[in-house]
Scaffold this motif. Structure first.
Motif, PDB file in Angstrom:
ATOM      1  N   GLY A  28       0.818  -1.212   0.000  1.00 41.09           N
ATOM      2  CA  GLY A  28       0.000   0.000   0.000  1.00 41.09           C
ATOM      3  C   GLY A  28       0.844   1.250   0.000  1.00 41.09           C
ATOM      4  N   GLU A  29       0.354   2.294   0.652  1.00 40.14           N
ATOM      5  CA  GLU A  29       0.996   3.597   0.658  1.00 40.14           C
ATOM      6  C   GLU A  29       1.715   3.866   1.975  1.00 40.14           C
ATOM      7  OE1 GLU A  29      -1.954   6.568  -0.256  1.00 40.14           O
ATOM      8  OE2 GLU A  29      -2.092   5.909  -2.339  1.00 40.14           O
ATOM      9  N   LEU A  30       2.941   4.319   1.856  1.00 42.54           N
ATOM     10  CA  LEU A  30       3.703   4.780   3.018  1.00 42.54           C
ATOM     11  C   LEU A  30       3.736   6.298   2.886  1.00 42.54           C
ATOM     12  CD1 LEU A  30       5.298   4.088   5.523  1.00 42.54           C
ATOM     13  CD2 LEU A  30       7.307   3.730   4.085  1.00 42.54           C
ATOM     14  N   ASP A  31       2.818   6.939   3.592  1.00 41.47           N
ATOM     15  CA  ASP A  31       2.632   8.374   3.414  1.00 41.47           C
ATOM     16  C   ASP A  31       2.382   9.060   4.747  1.00 41.47           C
ATOM     17  OD1 ASP A  31       0.021   7.634   4.049  1.00 41.47           O
ATOM     18  OD2 ASP A  31      -0.810   8.131   2.093  1.00 41.47           O
ATOM     19  N   VAL A  32       1.982  10.316   4.665  1.00 44.72           N
ATOM     20  CA  VAL A  32       1.774  11.116   5.876  1.00 44.72           C
ATOM     21  C   VAL A  32       0.801  10.437   6.838  1.00 44.72           C
ATOM     22  CG1 VAL A  32      -0.067  12.556   4.881  1.00 44.72           C
ATOM     23  CG2 VAL A  32       1.370  13.467   6.720  1.00 44.72           C
ATOM     24  N   GLY A  33      -0.170   9.730   6.327  1.00 45.36           N
ATOM     25  CA  GLY A  33      -1.155   9.073   7.182  1.00 45.36           C
ATOM     26  C   GLY A  33      -0.689   7.761   7.778  1.00 45.36           C
ATOM     27  N   SER A  34       0.216   7.070   7.099  1.00 45.04           N
ATOM     28  CA  SER A  34       0.609   5.732   7.544  1.00 45.04           C
ATOM     29  C   SER A  34       2.033   5.640   8.077  1.00 45.04           C
ATOM     30  CB  SER A  34       0.433   4.733   6.399  1.00 45.04           C
ATOM     31  OG  SER A  34       1.278   5.078   5.311  1.00 45.04           O
ATOM     32  N   ALA A  35       2.839   6.677   7.889  1.00 45.80           N
ATOM     33  CA  ALA A  35       4.238   6.631   8.339  1.00 45.80           C
ATOM     34  C   ALA A  35       4.366   6.331   9.834  1.00 45.80           C
ATOM     35  CB  ALA A  35       4.957   7.924   7.977  1.00 45.80           C
ATOM     36  N   PRO A  36       3.557   6.968  10.696  1.00 47.17           N
ATOM     37  CA  PRO A  36       3.669   6.640  12.128  1.00 47.17           C
ATOM     38  C   PRO A  36       3.344   5.173  12.422  1.00 47.17           C
ATOM     39  CG  PRO A  36       2.507   8.712  11.845  1.00 47.17           C
ATOM     40  CD  PRO A  36       2.637   8.095  10.475  1.00 47.17           C
ATOM     41  N   GLU A  37       2.366   4.621  11.736  1.00 46.81           N
ATOM     42  CA  GLU A  37       2.016   3.205  11.924  1.00 46.81           C
ATOM     43  C   GLU A  37       3.195   2.305  11.542  1.00 46.81           C
ATOM     44  OE1 GLU A  37      -0.974  -0.136   9.974  1.00 46.81           O
ATOM     45  OE2 GLU A  37      -1.352   1.986   9.567  1.00 46.81           O
ATOM     46  N   PHE A  38       3.851   2.630  10.437  1.00 42.03           N
ATOM     47  CA  PHE A  38       5.010   1.866   9.992  1.00 42.03           C
ATOM     48  C   PHE A  38       6.139   1.944  11.022  1.00 42.03           C
ATOM     49  CE2 PHE A  38       9.116   2.015   7.643  1.00 42.03           C
ATOM     50  CZ  PHE A  38       9.165   0.690   7.247  1.00 42.03           C
ATOM     51  N   GLN A  39       6.452   3.149  11.468  1.00 46.60           N
ATOM     52  CA  GLN A  39       7.517   3.317  12.460  1.00 46.60           C
ATOM     53  C   GLN A  39       7.197   2.577  13.746  1.00 46.60           C
ATOM     54  OE1 GLN A  39       7.893   7.843  11.555  1.00 46.60           O
ATOM     55  NE2 GLN A  39       9.579   7.264  12.882  1.00 46.60           N
ATOM     56  N   GLY A  61       5.333  -4.399  -2.587  1.00 50.27           N
ATOM     57  CA  GLY A  61       3.924  -4.010  -2.673  1.00 50.27           C
ATOM     58  C   GLY A  61       3.678  -2.552  -2.366  1.00 50.27           C
ATOM     59  N   LEU A  62       4.732  -1.782  -2.277  1.00 48.57           N
ATOM     60  CA  LEU A  62       4.608  -0.354  -1.979  1.00 48.57           C
ATOM     61  C   LEU A  62       4.130   0.365  -3.238  1.00 48.57           C
ATOM     62  CD1 LEU A  62       5.227   1.615   0.384  1.00 48.57           C
ATOM     63  CD2 LEU A  62       7.461   1.959  -0.655  1.00 48.57           C
ATOM     64  N   VAL A  63       2.981   1.032  -3.152  1.00 50.57           N
ATOM     65  CA  VAL A  63       2.446   1.727  -4.323  1.00 50.57           C
ATOM     66  C   VAL A  63       2.742   3.218  -4.291  1.00 50.57           C
ATOM     67  CG1 VAL A  63       0.654   0.020  -4.766  1.00 50.57           C
ATOM     68  CG2 VAL A  63       0.135   1.990  -3.332  1.00 50.57           C
ATOM     69  N   LEU A  64       3.122   3.747  -3.127  1.00 52.06           N
ATOM     70  CA  LEU A  64       3.454   5.165  -3.016  1.00 52.06           C
ATOM     71  C   LEU A  64       4.286   5.375  -1.770  1.00 52.06           C
ATOM     72  CD1 LEU A  64       1.649   8.266  -3.789  1.00 52.06           C
ATOM     73  CD2 LEU A  64       1.991   7.956  -1.360  1.00 52.06           C
ATOM     74  N   CYS A  65       5.274   6.249  -1.887  1.00 47.70           N
ATOM     75  CA  CYS A  65       6.055   6.673  -0.731  1.00 47.70           C
ATOM     76  C   CYS A  65       6.252   8.172  -0.878  1.00 47.70           C
ATOM     77  CB  CYS A  65       7.389   5.941  -0.678  1.00 47.70           C
ATOM     78  SG  CYS A  65       8.382   6.360   0.785  1.00 47.70           S
ATOM     79  N   ASP A  66       5.675   8.944   0.031  1.00 49.06           N
ATOM     80  CA  ASP A  66       5.822  10.398  -0.026  1.00 49.06           C
ATOM     81  C   ASP A  66       6.940  10.839   0.914  1.00 49.06           C
ATOM     82  OD1 ASP A  66       4.744  10.459   2.557  1.00 49.06           O
ATOM     83  OD2 ASP A  66       2.920  11.531   1.978  1.00 49.06           O
ATOM     84  N   SER A  67       7.086  12.134   1.134  1.00 49.37           N
ATOM     85  CA  SER A  67       8.176  12.643   1.965  1.00 49.37           C
ATOM     86  C   SER A  67       8.083  12.138   3.399  1.00 49.37           C
ATOM     87  CB  SER A  67       8.207  14.169   1.939  1.00 49.37           C
ATOM     88  OG  SER A  67       7.001  14.705   2.435  1.00 49.37           O
ATOM     89  N   MET A  68       6.889  11.944   3.915  1.00 50.49           N
ATOM     90  CA  MET A  68       6.753  11.399   5.271  1.00 50.49           C
ATOM     91  C   MET A  68       7.108   9.916   5.295  1.00 50.49           C
ATOM     92  SD  MET A  68       6.208  13.706   7.451  1.00 50.49           S
ATOM     93  CE  MET A  68       5.743  12.726   8.858  1.00 50.49           C
ATOM     94  N   GLY A  69       6.810   9.213   4.212  1.00 53.01           N
ATOM     95  CA  GLY A  69       7.231   7.819   4.105  1.00 53.01           C
ATOM     96  C   GLY A  69       8.745   7.720   4.076  1.00 53.01           C
ATOM     97  N   LEU A  70       9.387   8.620   3.325  1.00 45.67           N
ATOM     98  CA  LEU A  70      10.844   8.664   3.297  1.00 45.67           C
ATOM     99  C   LEU A  70      11.391   8.975   4.685  1.00 45.67           C
ATOM    100  CD1 LEU A  70      13.609   8.677   1.942  1.00 45.67           C
ATOM    101  CD2 LEU A  70      13.147  11.049   1.256  1.00 45.67           C
ATOM    102  N   SER A  71      10.782   9.924   5.360  1.00 49.14           N
ATOM    103  CA  SER A  71      11.198  10.263   6.720  1.00 49.14           C
ATOM    104  C   SER A  71      11.095   9.035   7.629  1.00 49.14           C
ATOM    105  CB  SER A  71      10.338  11.405   7.262  1.00 49.14           C
ATOM    106  OG  SER A  71      10.681  11.707   8.581  1.00 49.14           O
ATOM    107  N   ALA A  72      10.036   8.257   7.474  1.00 50.84           N
ATOM    108  CA  ALA A  72       9.857   7.044   8.284  1.00 50.84           C
ATOM    109  C   ALA A  72      10.963   6.031   7.976  1.00 50.84           C
ATOM    110  CB  ALA A  72       8.488   6.433   8.031  1.00 50.84           C
TER     111      ALA A  72
END
Length: 117
Positions: A28-39, A61-72
């Motif tokens: 899925g997406e590693l983004d501003v909404g999910s980065a904390p969950e991943f960390q 299976g990563l479909v998107l990684c935004d700047s918050m995903g990168l930060s995570a």
């Protein structure tokens, strides 16, 4: 308001792949909404698996990684490095490699760690 398509919702799973190695699969997406969950999920696994030497993150299976995903990802790298755990970003999609290249973080996140002194 519509719900996110199922492929975009972050899904994480983990499995031991040896006595001192763990794989976390990201879908899925590693983004501003999910980065904390991943960390949080990574931190939980690092705590639960003391003595871990390698953490493999399957990004296939990563479909998107935004700047918050990168930060995570950078925060996970910092945490694993501090513990002496080697981080492996596997099955990186082309979009993730482009993001890592453009931001100058590809080598940082994928190079072997410096020896601990």
């Amino acid at each position: 308001m519509t719900d996110a398509p199922p492929a975009r919702i972050l899904r994480l799973s983990s499995a031991a792949i040896g006595p001192d190695a763990l794989r976390i699969t990201v879908r899925g997406e590693l983004d501003v909404g999910s980065a904390p969950e991943f960390q949080d999920a990574v931190a939980e696994q690092l705590t639960a698996h003391a003595g871990l030497r390698a953490l493999h993150v399957d990004c296939g299976g990563l479909v998107l990684c935004d700047s918050m995903g990168l930060s995570a990802l950078l925060m996970v790298h910092r945490r694993t490095s501090a513990l002496g755990v080697r981080l492996h970003l596997e099955e990186r999609p082309p979009a993730l490699d482009r993001l890592l290249t453009v931001t100058g973080t590809l080598e940082h996140l994928t190079a072997p760690p410096a020896p601990l002194h």
